[in-house]
Design a protein around this motif. Structure first.
Motif, PDB file in Angstrom:
ATOM      1  N   VAL A   1      -0.747  23.335  37.759  1.00 22.97           N
ATOM      2  CA  VAL A   1      -0.904  24.364  38.790  1.00 22.97           C
ATOM      3  C   VAL A   1      -1.199  23.724  40.141  1.00 22.97           C
ATOM      4  CG1 VAL A   1      -2.426  26.218  39.588  1.00 22.97           C
ATOM      5  CG2 VAL A   1      -1.561  26.240  37.252  1.00 22.97           C
ATOM      6  N   LEU A   2      -2.049  22.702  40.171  1.00 22.83           N
ATOM      7  CA  LEU A   2      -2.365  22.028  41.433  1.00 22.83           C
ATOM      8  C   LEU A   2      -1.114  21.449  42.078  1.00 22.83           C
ATOM      9  CD1 LEU A   2      -5.659  20.199  40.417  1.00 22.83           C
ATOM     10  CD2 LEU A   2      -5.454  22.047  42.088  1.00 22.83           C
ATOM     11  N   LYS A   3      -0.265  20.810  41.275  1.00 23.41           N
ATOM     12  CA  LYS A   3       0.970  20.249  41.811  1.00 23.41           C
ATOM     13  C   LYS A   3       1.895  21.354  42.322  1.00 23.41           C
ATOM     14  CE  LYS A   3       1.012  16.246  38.684  1.00 23.41           C
ATOM     15  NZ  LYS A   3       1.785  15.544  37.619  1.00 23.41           N
ATOM     16  N   ASN A   4       1.953  22.461  41.599  1.00 23.27           N
ATOM     17  CA  ASN A   4       2.819  23.557  42.016  1.00 23.27           C
ATOM     18  C   ASN A   4       2.283  24.283  43.237  1.00 23.27           C
ATOM     19  OD1 ASN A   4       5.313  24.544  40.148  1.00 23.27           O
ATOM     20  ND2 ASN A   4       3.879  23.273  38.987  1.00 23.27           N
ATOM     21  N   LEU A   5       0.979  24.320  43.412  1.00 18.23           N
ATOM     22  CA  LEU A   5       0.420  24.872  44.644  1.00 18.23           C
ATOM     23  C   LEU A   5       0.869  24.049  45.838  1.00 18.23           C
ATOM     24  CD1 LEU A   5      -3.171  25.746  43.403  1.00 18.23           C
ATOM     25  CD2 LEU A   5      -1.522  27.378  44.342  1.00 18.23           C
ATOM     26  N   MET A   6       0.891  22.733  45.676  1.00 18.35           N
ATOM     27  CA  MET A   6       1.409  21.880  46.745  1.00 18.35           C
ATOM     28  C   MET A   6       2.871  22.191  47.007  1.00 18.35           C
ATOM     29  SD  MET A   6       3.524  19.169  47.545  1.00 18.35           S
ATOM     30  CE  MET A   6       3.991  18.807  45.855  1.00 18.35           C
ATOM     31  N   ARG A   7       3.665  22.288  45.955  1.00 16.14           N
ATOM     32  CA  ARG A   7       5.105  22.512  46.099  1.00 16.14           C
ATOM     33  C   ARG A   7       5.406  23.858  46.763  1.00 16.14           C
ATOM     34  NH1 ARG A   7      10.317  22.118  43.767  1.00 16.14           N
ATOM     35  NH2 ARG A   7      11.193  24.103  43.085  1.00 16.14           N
ATOM     36  N   ASP A   8       4.761  24.909  46.290  1.00 21.03           N
ATOM     37  CA  ASP A   8       5.112  26.255  46.723  1.00 21.03           C
ATOM     38  C   ASP A   8       4.376  26.709  47.981  1.00 21.03           C
ATOM     39  OD1 ASP A   8       6.640  26.276  44.434  1.00 21.03           O
ATOM     40  OD2 ASP A   8       5.952  28.240  43.764  1.00 21.03           O
ATOM     41  N   TRP A   9       3.163  26.202  48.202  1.00 21.43           N
ATOM     42  CA  TRP A   9       2.332  26.836  49.222  1.00 21.43           C
ATOM     43  C   TRP A   9       1.745  25.875  50.249  1.00 21.43           C
ATOM     44  CZ3 TRP A   9       2.944  31.736  49.875  1.00 21.43           C
ATOM     45  CH2 TRP A   9       3.301  32.552  48.806  1.00 21.43           C
ATOM     46  N   SER A  10       2.358  24.710  50.428  1.00 21.07           N
ATOM     47  CA  SER A  10       1.860  23.796  51.466  1.00 21.07           C
ATOM     48  C   SER A  10       2.991  23.401  52.396  1.00 21.07           C
ATOM     49  CB  SER A  10       1.247  22.534  50.831  1.00 21.07           C
ATOM     50  OG  SER A  10       2.262  21.640  50.380  1.00 21.07           O
ATOM     51  N   ALA A  11       2.616  22.956  53.582  1.00 25.90           N
ATOM     52  CA  ALA A  11       3.612  22.439  54.523  1.00 25.90           C
ATOM     53  C   ALA A  11       4.262  21.182  53.957  1.00 25.90           C
ATOM     54  CB  ALA A  11       2.938  22.140  55.869  1.00 25.90           C
ATOM     55  N   GLU A  12       3.493  20.401  53.207  1.00 26.48           N
ATOM     56  CA  GLU A  12       4.036  19.187  52.597  1.00 26.48           C
ATOM     57  C   GLU A  12       5.162  19.498  51.627  1.00 26.48           C
ATOM     58  OE1 GLU A  12       2.522  15.731  49.491  1.00 26.48           O
ATOM     59  OE2 GLU A  12       1.086  16.530  50.957  1.00 26.48           O
ATOM     60  N   GLY A  13       5.091  20.638  50.943  1.00 30.41           N
ATOM     61  CA  GLY A  13       6.113  21.002  49.973  1.00 30.41           C
ATOM     62  C   GLY A  13       7.367  21.600  50.573  1.00 30.41           C
ATOM     63  N   ALA A  14       7.413  21.780  51.904  1.00 36.46           N
ATOM     64  CA  ALA A  14       8.543  22.469  52.531  1.00 36.46           C
ATOM     65  C   ALA A  14       9.864  21.750  52.286  1.00 36.46           C
ATOM     66  CB  ALA A  14       8.291  22.627  54.023  1.00 36.46           C
ATOM     67  N   ALA A  15       9.862  20.427  52.366  1.00 36.93           N
ATOM     68  CA  ALA A  15      11.112  19.678  52.187  1.00 36.93           C
ATOM     69  C   ALA A  15      11.647  19.857  50.769  1.00 36.93           C
ATOM     70  CB  ALA A  15      10.877  18.194  52.489  1.00 36.93           C
ATOM     71  N   GLU A  16      10.757  19.836  49.786  1.00 35.46           N
ATOM     72  CA  GLU A  16      11.195  20.023  48.408  1.00 35.46           C
ATOM     73  C   GLU A  16      11.651  21.458  48.172  1.00 35.46           C
ATOM     74  OE1 GLU A  16       9.179  17.838  45.072  1.00 35.46           O
ATOM     75  OE2 GLU A  16       8.709  19.870  44.436  1.00 35.46           O
ATOM     76  N   ARG A  17      10.947  22.419  48.758  1.00 39.83           N
ATOM     77  CA  ARG A  17      11.364  23.825  48.619  1.00 39.83           C
ATOM     78  C   ARG A  17      12.746  24.049  49.220  1.00 39.83           C
ATOM     79  NH1 ARG A  17       6.053  24.824  50.340  1.00 39.83           N
ATOM     80  NH2 ARG A  17       6.772  25.538  52.370  1.00 39.83           N
TER      81      ARG A  17
END
Length: 379
Positions: free
Chosen positions: A98-114
C-alpha cells in the motif's frame, strides 16, 4: 490488524539490521560507523508511517462512524480473535505494498509512472467520449465507465474529471481502506508524509534514498470532480458483483489497467466485461500478463485455479465473444511502483488496445440473448 501492527513488524526488520551490525568485527563496524545513525533515522521514519496508518484507521473508528462492522471495533474480543488468527506475513506485505502504491497513485513523484499507464488510458477514453465535461454542464447524462481492479482510486478520479460517471471496483481490503481515506478525508494537498521505501534494503544507492519521505496526495481529490455523484467505489469480487442481472448492458466503457492477470480464469473476466457493456460499448485494456495465482500452490494449503493464457489467446477469445478491435493494438512500456532512485525498476511491456462490443447476440459463457440499450437513468 496488519495496518495496526505495521510499526511492530517493521521494528523487527530494524532490529535485524542492528543485530547483524553487532555481529560484525570491530574493524568492519568502524568502516560502517554511520549505520547506527541510519537505524535511528529508520525508527523515526517508521513512526511517521505508523502515524499515517493510525490516521487512516481513525477514519473508521466506531466513535466517529456509525455501523462499523465488528471486525473493525478496536479492542473487541471478535476483532482481537481475527487479528491473532489471520495477521501473517502475507498481510504485512500487503501493507507495505500500500505504501508503494500511495507513492505511485497519489504523489508528484509517481506522476511519470502514472503517465505511462493511467495517462495513456485517460487520453484514449477522452477520444472515445469527447467534450464530456461540456456536455455534462449542458445537462446531458454522462457516459458510464467501470474500472475493475481500481486499487487506490486515482485512475477513477482522472476519468471522472473528464465528466464521466465512473465506478471503481476493488477486492483488496487494504486498498479499499486506503483509497477511501485519501479520497474522502483529504483537506490539503501533501497533507501526509510517508516513507514508501523504508523496508526496501536491496538495490539502494544511498541510505537517504531508502529513508526519504514522499508527500501525498499531490492533489485534493474532490477538486477534480466536476459534479457530485460522478465517482463511486464498489467493494467485492469482480465476477461476483458484475455478473448480476442489473449490470447487463449498462456500461458504456470498461477500463482494465494491470487487471486481466489477476484472474483465476481470464475467460471469466472477458465474459463479464462483454456482458456488462452495452452494444457499441468499449473495452480499454493496458497491462501485462503476470498471472497472480500461477504460483499459489507454493503458499496456500490447497492449490488455487490458475489458467495462464497467452495474449494471443485472450484476443482470440475476445474476438470470438463478439468484440472487435477498435483502433491500434500496441505494446507499450509501463513501470509499476518503481523507486526512481533505486538500482532496480520493474518495467512491463504492456498490451494496450481498445475493443468494441458488436451489436449482435451474446455467444460466450451462456450469457443469453442480445441486450437492449442501457438504462441511462440508473445511478
Amino acid at each position: 490488524h496488519a495496518l495496526r501492527k505495521y510499526g511492530e513488524h517493521l521494528g523487527w526488520d530494524i532490529l535485524r539490521w542492528e543485530d547483524n551490525f553487532g555481529k560484525l568485527s570491530d574493524e568492519h563496524q568502524a568502516l560502517l560507523s554511520h549505520l547506527p545513525a541510519k537505524f535511528e533515522a529508520a525508527k523515526e521514519a517508521a513512526e511517521v508511517n505508523e502515524a499515517f496508518f493510525e490516521d487512516l484507521l481513525s477514519a473508521f473508528d466506531p466513535k466517529q462512524v456509525e455501523d462499523v462492522p465488528p471486525h473493525f471495533r478496536r479492542g473487541s474480543e471478535f476483532a482481537d480473535m481475527l487479528g491473532n488468527q489471520s495477521c501473517g506475513q502475507q498481510d504485512v506485505e500487503k501493507v507495505r505494498y500500500v505504501l508503494k502504491n500511495l507513492m505511485r497513485d497519489w504523489s508528484a513523484e509517481g506522476a511519470a509512472e502514472r503517465a505511462e499507464s493511467f495517462g495513456r488510458i485517460v487520453d484514449r477514453v477522452r477520444e472515445l467520449f469527447p467534450n464530456s465535461a461540456e456536455r455534462l454542464r449542458a445537462g446531458h447524462i454522462p457516459p458510464r465507465v467501470l474500472v475493475p481492479g481500481a486499487g487506490l482510486g486515482r485512475l477513477c478520479l482522472e476519468l471522472s474529471s473528464l465528466g464521466l460517471e465512473v465506478q471503481g471496483n476493488e477486492w483488496s481490503y487494504c486498498m479499499l481502506l486506503a483509497s477511501s481515506f485519501v479520497l474522502n478525508h483529504t483537506e490539503n494537498a501533501e497533507q501526509w508524509s510517508i516513507h514508501p521505501w523504508l523496508q526496501c534494503s536491496s538495490n539502494v544507492r544511498d541510505d537517504n534514498d531508502q529513508l526519504r519521505a514522499c508527500a501525498i496526495p499531490d492533489v485534493i481529490p474532490a477538486s477534480l470532480i466536476p459534479a457530485p455523484g460522478l465517482m463511486s467505489m464498489c467493494a467485492g469480487d469482480f465476477i461476483e458483483v458484475y455478473s448480476c442481472p442489473e449490470h447487463v448492458g449498462i456500461w458504456d466503457c470498461v477500463v482494465t489497467c494491470f487487471f486481466i492477470d489477476t484472474a483465476h480464469n481470464p475467460i471469466d473476466y472477458l465474459t463479464v466485461i462483454h456482458r456488462c457493456l452495452r452494444p457499441g460499448g468499449r473495452w480499454v485494456n493496458l497491462g501485462p500478463l503476470l498471472y497472480h495465482w500461477a504460483d499459489s500452490h507454493t503458499y496456500l494449503p490447497s492449490q488455487e485455479l490458475s489458467v495462464e493464457l497467452s495474449l494471443k489467446d485472450i484476443k482470440r477469445i475476445a474476438l470470438g465473444m463478439g468484440f472487435s478491435l477498435d483502433g491500434d493494438d500496441e505494446m507499450v512500456d509501463a513501470g509499476y511502483t518503481g523507486n526512481c532512485h533505486s538500482m532496480m525498476r520493474t518495467v512491463f511491456t504492456c498490451s494496450f488496445f481498445t475493443m468494441v462490443k458488436e451489436a449482435r447476440a451474446e455467444v460466450a459463457g451462456g450469457v443469453g440473448a442480445a441486450e437492449g440499450p442501457p438504462d441511462k437513468g440508473g445511478g
